[in-house]
Design a protein around this motif. Structure first.
Motif, mmCIF file in Angstrom:
data_model
loop_
_atom_site.group_PDB
_atom_site.id
_atom_site.type_symbol
_atom_site.label_atom_id
_atom_site.label_comp_id
_atom_site.label_asym_id
_atom_site.label_seq_id
_atom_site.Cartn_x
_atom_site.Cartn_y
_atom_site.Cartn_z
ATOM 1 N N ARG A 109 -9.984 1.651 -5.220
ATOM 2 C CA ARG A 109 -10.904 2.004 -4.129
ATOM 3 C C ARG A 109 -11.934 3.029 -4.600
ATOM 4 O O ARG A 109 -13.074 3.038 -4.138
ATOM 5 C CB ARG A 109 -10.120 2.566 -2.936
ATOM 6 N N ARG A 137 0.822 -1.217 0.000
ATOM 7 C CA ARG A 137 0.000 0.000 0.000
ATOM 8 C C ARG A 137 0.850 1.259 0.000
ATOM 9 O O ARG A 137 0.411 2.307 -0.455
ATOM 10 C CB ARG A 137 -0.899 0.019 1.237
ATOM 11 N N LEU A 195 -3.347 -5.449 2.224
ATOM 12 C CA LEU A 195 -4.451 -4.752 2.868
ATOM 13 C C LEU A 195 -4.546 -5.074 4.350
ATOM 14 O O LEU A 195 -5.355 -4.468 5.053
ATOM 15 C CB LEU A 195 -5.773 -5.120 2.171
ATOM 16 N N LEU A 200 -11.402 -5.695 -3.402
ATOM 17 C CA LEU A 200 -11.817 -4.389 -2.901
ATOM 18 C C LEU A 200 -13.314 -4.129 -3.079
ATOM 19 O O LEU A 200 -13.806 -3.061 -2.705
ATOM 20 C CB LEU A 200 -11.017 -3.291 -3.614
ATOM 21 N N PHE A 218 -3.973 0.970 -5.676
ATOM 22 C CA PHE A 218 -4.984 0.805 -4.620
ATOM 23 C C PHE A 218 -5.953 1.989 -4.557
ATOM 24 O O PHE A 218 -7.174 1.778 -4.527
ATOM 25 C CB PHE A 218 -4.322 0.571 -3.265
ATOM 26 N N VAL A 246 -2.341 -9.403 -2.652
ATOM 27 C CA VAL A 246 -3.185 -8.212 -2.512
ATOM 28 C C VAL A 246 -3.825 -8.185 -1.122
ATOM 29 O O VAL A 246 -3.841 -7.127 -0.455
ATOM 30 C CB VAL A 246 -4.264 -8.182 -3.609
ATOM 31 N N ARG A 247 -4.332 -9.319 -0.682
ATOM 32 C CA ARG A 247 -4.946 -9.356 0.656
ATOM 33 C C ARG A 247 -3.918 -9.087 1.739
ATOM 34 O O ARG A 247 -4.211 -8.432 2.752
ATOM 35 C CB ARG A 247 -5.641 -10.706 0.872
ATOM 36 N N TRP A 299 1.747 -0.563 -6.829
ATOM 37 C CA TRP A 299 0.480 -0.818 -6.131
ATOM 38 C C TRP A 299 0.078 0.336 -5.227
ATOM 39 O O TRP A 299 -1.091 0.523 -4.929
ATOM 40 C CB TRP A 299 0.548 -2.131 -5.351
#
Length: 300
Positions: A185, A172, A300, A245, A181, A296-297, A177
């Motif tokens: 979002r 993030r 986050l 997301l 992100f 990706v998870r 990325w």
């Protein structure tokens, strides 16, 4: 690696900052290379673009990690910015390698872990490549070849020299990325070009773990691809981001628009690099987040 003193260039960057936190948490003493005057005992002055470094500050370090360099995706690739990209990597690496090599053997670092990139391979299409593949053609492959060659003085002095050819880091806080992100979002995410190009990614957690593995494992030298074992296409990544997301991915940026906005750098976005970490896996490293949805998870 036993607790030791480790010098890190690029300690303020996305990867460097995460690595420093991990090393410090495990009790290592981290020395940061800084561009201004060294104001603390844990700082060493250097100027990578001019090719200078305070070599005395590296004496007694068990390892030197070089992750410094101007951001490839930060600006359009004008001739001036290309020169800055080259200088920040090639001159900086040469300065560190020469400084390490010049130190007396009893205080010389045992390993130089130098940054590199999968840009080394250039456009690979759907063809899978590992560390045995030759360099590609174009600006980025040529830069990576020069970048790695600049470490020769350390290798010739008997210092174990490792090149971390890093892919796109899923995090993030920065990198590709860090920009993706917020777009997803906001519901503005979508594929780039036709979406069939492969992106070779790696979770930030695995990037740091791989760097630690390369530092700690005696006998490892030369190039290692720091990419997850399952590269994904831009279309697959777009679908994964939308799913994780819970946002639509309705937008697509046509290739001509990207070329207009990004100039020569668009080739890096639209190009396909299907790169796998063969040597890293052979050395016993295991990924915590080998697939794109897991990466990706994790971010986050």
């Amino acid at each position: 690696m036993e607790r030791s003193r480790i010098a890190v260039a690029g300690a303020s960057g996305l990867i460097g900052g995460a690595l420093v936190r991990a090393l410090t948490a495990d009790g290592h003493e981290v020395v940061r290379l800084v561009r201004g005057a060294a104001r603390a005992a844990d700082e060493v002055r250097w100027d990578p673009e001019r090719g200078s470094v305070d070599a005395d500050g590296l004496a007694g370090c068990g390892a030197v990690v070089n992750l410094a360099g101007a951001g490839v995706g930060d600006r359009r690739w004008t001739p001036a910015y290309k020169a800055r990209l080259r200088a920040s990597r090639v001159r900086g690496t040469a300065a560190l390698a020469e400084a390490v090599a010049a130190l007396p053997e009893e205080v010389r670092p045992r390993v130089l872990l130098n940054g590199s990139a999968i840009g080394y391979y250039g456009e690979t299409g759907g063809r899978t490549v590992d560390e045995s593949a030759p360099p590609g053609e174009g600006f980025l492959p040529g830069l990576c070849v020069e970048w790695e060659a600049a470490a020769a003085p350390a290798r010739e002095a008997g210092v174990r020299t490792v090149f971390a050819r890093t892919g796109l880091v899923v995090a993030r806080g920065g990198g590709a990325w860090g920009r993706l992100f917020p777009l997803f979002r906001a519901g503005l995410g979508g594929r780039l070009g036709d979406g069939r190009q492969y992106w070779s990614f790696i979770a930030l957690h695995d990037e740091v773990a791989a760097l630690r593995h390369l530092l700690d494992t005696e006998g490892l030298s030369g190039p290692f691809n720091l990419t997850a074992p399952y590269p994904a296409t831009n279309r697959e990544i777009t679908e994964t981001m939308a799913r994780v997301l819970h946002r639509p991915a309705l937008f697509a940026v046509p290739a001509p628009v990207l070329r207009t906005v990004l100039g020569e750098m668009a080739g890096d976005v639209l190009g396909s690099a299907r790169v796998v970490p063969a040597r890293l896996l052979e050395s016993g490293f295991r990924f915590a987040f080998p697939r794109i949805e897991e990466a990706v998870r994790a971010a986050l």
